[in-house]
Design a protein around this motif. Structure first.
Motif, PDB file in Angstrom:
ATOM      1  N   GLU A 188     -15.702 -18.835  -3.889  1.00 30.70           N
ATOM      2  CA  GLU A 188     -16.387 -20.014  -4.424  1.00 30.70           C
ATOM      3  C   GLU A 188     -15.488 -21.240  -4.274  1.00 30.70           C
ATOM      4  OE1 GLU A 188     -18.568 -21.514  -8.553  1.00 30.70           O
ATOM      5  OE2 GLU A 188     -17.560 -19.567  -8.449  1.00 30.70           O
ATOM      6  N   ASN A 189     -16.078 -22.319  -3.782  1.00 30.41           N
ATOM      7  CA  ASN A 189     -15.366 -23.571  -3.502  1.00 30.41           C
ATOM      8  C   ASN A 189     -14.335 -23.427  -2.387  1.00 30.41           C
ATOM      9  OD1 ASN A 189     -16.755 -24.902  -5.601  1.00 30.41           O
ATOM     10  ND2 ASN A 189     -15.246 -24.190  -7.113  1.00 30.41           N
ATOM     11  N   GLY A 190     -14.392 -22.321  -1.657  1.00 33.39           N
ATOM     12  CA  GLY A 190     -13.494 -22.135  -0.532  1.00 33.39           C
ATOM     13  C   GLY A 190     -14.080 -22.725   0.740  1.00 33.39           C
ATOM     14  N   TYR A 191     -13.366 -22.555   1.831  1.00 32.65           N
ATOM     15  CA  TYR A 191     -13.828 -23.089   3.111  1.00 32.65           C
ATOM     16  C   TYR A 191     -13.278 -22.227   4.235  1.00 32.65           C
ATOM     17  CZ  TYR A 191      -9.167 -25.240   3.099  1.00 32.65           C
ATOM     18  OH  TYR A 191      -7.815 -25.457   3.050  1.00 32.65           O
ATOM     19  N   TRP A 192     -13.761 -22.481   5.436  1.00 32.94           N
ATOM     20  CA  TRP A 192     -13.366 -21.663   6.577  1.00 32.94           C
ATOM     21  C   TRP A 192     -13.397 -22.490   7.849  1.00 32.94           C
ATOM     22  CZ3 TRP A 192     -18.169 -22.194   4.719  1.00 32.94           C
ATOM     23  CH2 TRP A 192     -19.216 -22.356   5.623  1.00 32.94           C
ATOM     24  N   TYR A 193     -12.534 -22.150   8.777  1.00 31.52           N
ATOM     25  CA  TYR A 193     -12.566 -22.756  10.113  1.00 31.52           C
ATOM     26  C   TYR A 193     -11.636 -21.968  11.034  1.00 31.52           C
ATOM     27  CZ  TYR A 193      -8.038 -25.015   9.185  1.00 31.52           C
ATOM     28  OH  TYR A 193      -6.721 -25.256   8.896  1.00 31.52           O
ATOM     29  N   ASP A 194     -11.994 -21.961  12.309  1.00 35.31           N
ATOM     30  CA  ASP A 194     -11.185 -21.354  13.369  1.00 35.31           C
ATOM     31  C   ASP A 194     -10.705 -19.949  13.021  1.00 35.31           C
ATOM     32  OD1 ASP A 194     -11.593 -23.674  14.682  1.00 35.31           O
ATOM     33  OD2 ASP A 194      -9.509 -24.342  14.705  1.00 35.31           O
ATOM     34  N   GLY A 195     -11.593 -19.143  12.419  1.00 33.31           N
ATOM     35  CA  GLY A 195     -11.272 -17.750  12.161  1.00 33.31           C
ATOM     36  C   GLY A 195     -10.499 -17.492  10.886  1.00 33.31           C
ATOM     37  N   LYS A 196     -10.244 -18.519  10.095  1.00 40.67           N
ATOM     38  CA  LYS A 196      -9.466 -18.352   8.860  1.00 40.67           C
ATOM     39  C   LYS A 196     -10.312 -18.753   7.652  1.00 40.67           C
ATOM     40  CE  LYS A 196      -5.130 -19.550  11.210  1.00 40.67           C
ATOM     41  NZ  LYS A 196      -5.740 -19.951  12.486  1.00 40.67           N
ATOM     42  N   ILE A 197     -10.136 -17.992   6.555  1.00 42.38           N
ATOM     43  CA  ILE A 197     -10.845 -18.261   5.303  1.00 42.38           C
ATOM     44  C   ILE A 197      -9.815 -18.707   4.263  1.00 42.38           C
ATOM     45  CG2 ILE A 197     -12.295 -17.275   3.491  1.00 42.38           C
ATOM     46  CD1 ILE A 197     -13.288 -15.228   5.515  1.00 42.38           C
ATOM     47  N   PHE A 198     -10.140 -19.781   3.545  1.00 49.42           N
ATOM     48  CA  PHE A 198      -9.221 -20.343   2.563  1.00 49.42           C
ATOM     49  C   PHE A 198      -9.909 -20.461   1.218  1.00 49.42           C
ATOM     50  CE2 PHE A 198      -8.148 -21.897   6.738  1.00 49.42           C
ATOM     51  CZ  PHE A 198      -6.765 -21.779   6.800  1.00 49.42           C
ATOM     52  N   ASP A 199      -9.103 -20.355   0.138  1.00 49.78           N
ATOM     53  CA  ASP A 199      -9.657 -20.599  -1.188  1.00 49.78           C
ATOM     54  C   ASP A 199      -9.600 -22.088  -1.489  1.00 49.78           C
ATOM     55  OD1 ASP A 199      -7.043 -21.191  -1.841  1.00 49.78           O
ATOM     56  OD2 ASP A 199      -6.695 -19.365  -2.986  1.00 49.78           O
ATOM     57  N   GLU A 200      -9.997 -22.477  -2.688  1.00 56.64           N
ATOM     58  CA  GLU A 200     -10.082 -23.897  -3.027  1.00 56.64           C
ATOM     59  C   GLU A 200      -8.716 -24.578  -3.059  1.00 56.64           C
ATOM     60  OE1 GLU A 200     -10.425 -22.835  -7.792  1.00 56.64           O
ATOM     61  OE2 GLU A 200     -11.685 -24.376  -6.909  1.00 56.64           O
ATOM     62  N   ASN A 201      -7.635 -23.784  -3.140  1.00 49.11           N
ATOM     63  CA  ASN A 201      -6.290 -24.349  -3.168  1.00 49.11           C
ATOM     64  C   ASN A 201      -5.632 -24.389  -1.798  1.00 49.11           C
ATOM     65  OD1 ASN A 201      -6.194 -24.690  -6.044  1.00 49.11           O
ATOM     66  ND2 ASN A 201      -5.963 -22.468  -6.218  1.00 49.11           N
ATOM     67  N   GLY A 202      -6.402 -24.050  -0.750  1.00 46.35           N
ATOM     68  CA  GLY A 202      -5.861 -24.096   0.599  1.00 46.35           C
ATOM     69  C   GLY A 202      -5.083 -22.864   0.995  1.00 46.35           C
ATOM     70  N   ARG A 203      -5.156 -21.805   0.225  1.00 45.79           N
ATOM     71  CA  ARG A 203      -4.445 -20.564   0.539  1.00 45.79           C
ATOM     72  C   ARG A 203      -5.322 -19.670   1.400  1.00 45.79           C
ATOM     73  NH1 ARG A 203      -3.111 -17.067  -4.524  1.00 45.79           N
ATOM     74  NH2 ARG A 203      -1.956 -18.974  -5.019  1.00 45.79           N
ATOM     75  N   GLN A 204      -4.774 -19.200   2.521  1.00 48.89           N
ATOM     76  CA  GLN A 204      -5.553 -18.326   3.397  1.00 48.89           C
ATOM     77  C   GLN A 204      -5.733 -16.976   2.728  1.00 48.89           C
ATOM     78  OE1 GLN A 204      -4.187 -17.971   7.444  1.00 48.89           O
ATOM     79  NE2 GLN A 204      -5.519 -16.234   7.879  1.00 48.89           N
ATOM     80  N   VAL A 205      -6.996 -16.538   2.640  1.00 51.89           N
ATOM     81  CA  VAL A 205      -7.316 -15.281   1.960  1.00 51.89           C
ATOM     82  C   VAL A 205      -7.995 -14.279   2.882  1.00 51.89           C
ATOM     83  CG1 VAL A 205      -7.465 -16.360  -0.310  1.00 51.89           C
ATOM     84  CG2 VAL A 205      -9.505 -16.254   1.142  1.00 51.89           C
ATOM     85  N   GLY A 206      -8.239 -14.654   4.135  1.00 48.92           N
ATOM     86  CA  GLY A 206      -8.893 -13.712   5.030  1.00 48.92           C
ATOM     87  C   GLY A 206      -9.167 -14.317   6.394  1.00 48.92           C
ATOM     88  N   THR A 207      -9.777 -13.526   7.237  1.00 48.85           N
ATOM     89  CA  THR A 207     -10.158 -13.960   8.582  1.00 48.85           C
ATOM     90  C   THR A 207     -11.588 -13.510   8.861  1.00 48.85           C
ATOM     91  OG1 THR A 207      -9.290 -11.915   9.581  1.00 48.85           O
ATOM     92  CG2 THR A 207      -7.784 -13.810   9.436  1.00 48.85           C
TER      93      THR A 207
END
Length: 485
Positions: A188-207
């Protein structure tokens, strides 16, 4: 007196009054740690900036565009200009860029990216290794409508299906999302681009995988220079189809090749052939109009310097030819000047603590003189040289600076480790406008060896300066007055 005797007496006097000495050392510890930690913040900002810029492109690469010479005549990038660029000092490689417009698609999926014809020898000199697959070389010979290429990951992850939306006037508009549907696993409130998933704090949490796997030989990816390919114009007439080219992707360019992450690279000869086909097709669309001719100039050029130190110098030499030139090193230089100023401000703040410690050292040495007045008088009566008395007190001050500096640097390293742990595992910490959190490569504090050594040396120097006047006072003390004390 022997130097060893002087140092022995100084060390003995240091430990004789442990509480006062420890308090003086503690002041130096706090002052040293303040300076080191403050400066490490500025150094870390430079480090993070350079690491970030490396992801966006090679630091030695210079973008060259058309410009105007001294007479006001336009300076285009043609073969003559390329020869001038290659003749400059500190140049490792040069390539022209032939940029092609068009559309890339695979079935219903569409993507966008600049199709660029480049000299393949330049790619080898650049040393950019593909994230997947292999480097495009002369062995990948394009034939007919089959074109070998390298594709940037940003192009790959922009493949998306068309989205139909109704306009305000009741019509239908077709658009493309630009990065495909939302993948699974986005918080929730996360984002994704270029194969990477990030949480709302900009921490990569997945691909997540791309919508279209261009490296799969069974997946067909096509390119056409007709932006309106397959669409109807305003008159409802289907335009004449342009040529379609089958793109065979031999390698993917990742984040480390930021200059090409939004590009599709072809060899220069293949790009020229496609451009000639485009001109022929374009002229056929307008039989009675002006005919486009193949240009002898290129869209732009890339120049690779032999080192980062020569990049800015080479950029200036290119500008002197009447061309517009820019490199990432230009931006880094501007940022470094700003960061250096900030480092000086931070170091000045830390110096206030060390100044307080210097006052404490001077107080300690003056009190030591009062307490050892009779001892000083005895040393003078038995024939001790005045310089030895001065050296003894300076040695005591230097020991305070040495121990305080060493302990302060060790404390700084401990604080730095904690700050970097917070930067790598924190929840979006902000410092001077920079966000830290979840990126293992991010550094909030960087203490290079030279800073640690300089801090210890500075602490000793401050201690010597603080002890100079008390030592001078001890040296000038009258022996008779001292004996009567």
């Amino acid at each position: 007196m022997k130097k060893s005797d002087i140092l022995g007496i100084a060390a003995g006097n240091f430990w004789r009054r442990k509480t006062r000495s420890i308090l003086s050392v503690l002041g130096v510890v706090i002052g040293t740690a303040s300076i080191v930690c403050m400066m490490s913040l500025g150094i870390a900002m430079n480090y993070n900036m350079q690491e970030q810029m490396k992801r966006y492109g090679n630091m030695n690469q210079i973008q060259v565009n058309t410009g105007y010479d001294e007479t006001g005549k336009e300076k285009v990038i043609d073969e003559e200009t390329l020869a001038q660029l290659k003749a400059l000092d500190n140049v490792s490689a040069v390539t022209p860029i032939l940029s092609l417009d068009g559309r890339v698609f695979s079935g219903q999926y569409r993507s966008y990216g600049e199709v660029m014809g480049v000299d393949l020898n330049y790619l080898q000199a650049l040393g950019t290794l593909p994230e997947q697959g292999e480097l495009l070389t002369d062995e990948h010979a394009s034939t007919g409508k089959t074109v070998y290429c390298m594709m940037g990951t940003s192009v790959v992850y922009q493949f998306s299906k068309p989205v139909r939306r109704r306009t305000s006037d009741g019509g239908m508009m077709i658009s493309y999302g630009g990065r495909g549907a939302e993948p699974e696993g986005v918080p929730e409130n996360g984002y994704w681009y270029d194969g990477k998933i990030f949480d709302e704090n900009g921490r990569q949490v997945g691909t997540y995988p791309p919508e279209v796997n261009v490296m799969d030989p069974d997946v067909r990816v096509k390119y056409t220079y007709d932006w309106s390919y397959g669409e109807r114009n305003e008159g409802g007439v289907v335009r004449k189809k342009a040529d379609l080219y089958n793109l065979v992707t031999v390698g993917l360019l990742g984040d480390s090749s930021g200059d090409f992450s939004y590009s599709i690279l072809l060899d220069l000869d293949t790009a020229r052939k496609i451009n000639r086909d485009r001109i022929k097709w374009q002229n056929s669309q307008n039989p009675g109009g002006n005919k486009e001719k193949e240009s002898e100039s290129y869209s732009r050029a890339l120049v690779l310097s032999d080192s980062l130190e020569h990049t800015m110098e080479l950029t200036s030499a290119i500008k002197a030819l009447g061309l517009n030139a820019y490199s990432n090193a230009d931006w880094i230089k501007q940022q470094e000047e700003t960061q250096n100023t900030m480092q000086m401000v931070l170091a000045g703040i830390g110096c206030v603590s060390l100044l307080v410690a210097a006052i404490g050292i001077a107080n300690t040495m003056i009190m030591s003189i009062y307490e050892r007045t009779r001892e000083i008088g005895i040393m003078k009566v038995i024939g001790c040289y005045l310089k030895d008395i001065r050296t003894m007190f300076l040695a005591e001050a230097a020991l305070i600076g040495l121990f305080g500096g060493l302990a302060g640097v060790l404390l700084s390293y401990g604080i730095s480790l904690g700050m970097n742990f917070l930067a790598a595992n924190g929840d979006g910490t902000y410092l001077f406008g920079m966000s830290f959190g979840g990126d293992p490569s991010a550094k909030m504090s960087v203490i290079p060896p030279w800073l640690a050594l300089a801090a210890i040396g500075f602490a000793i120097c401050i201690a010597l300066v603080s002890g100079f006047f008390p030592a001078r006072r001890a040296m000038k003390l009258s022996a008779l007055t001292a004996m009567q004390n």
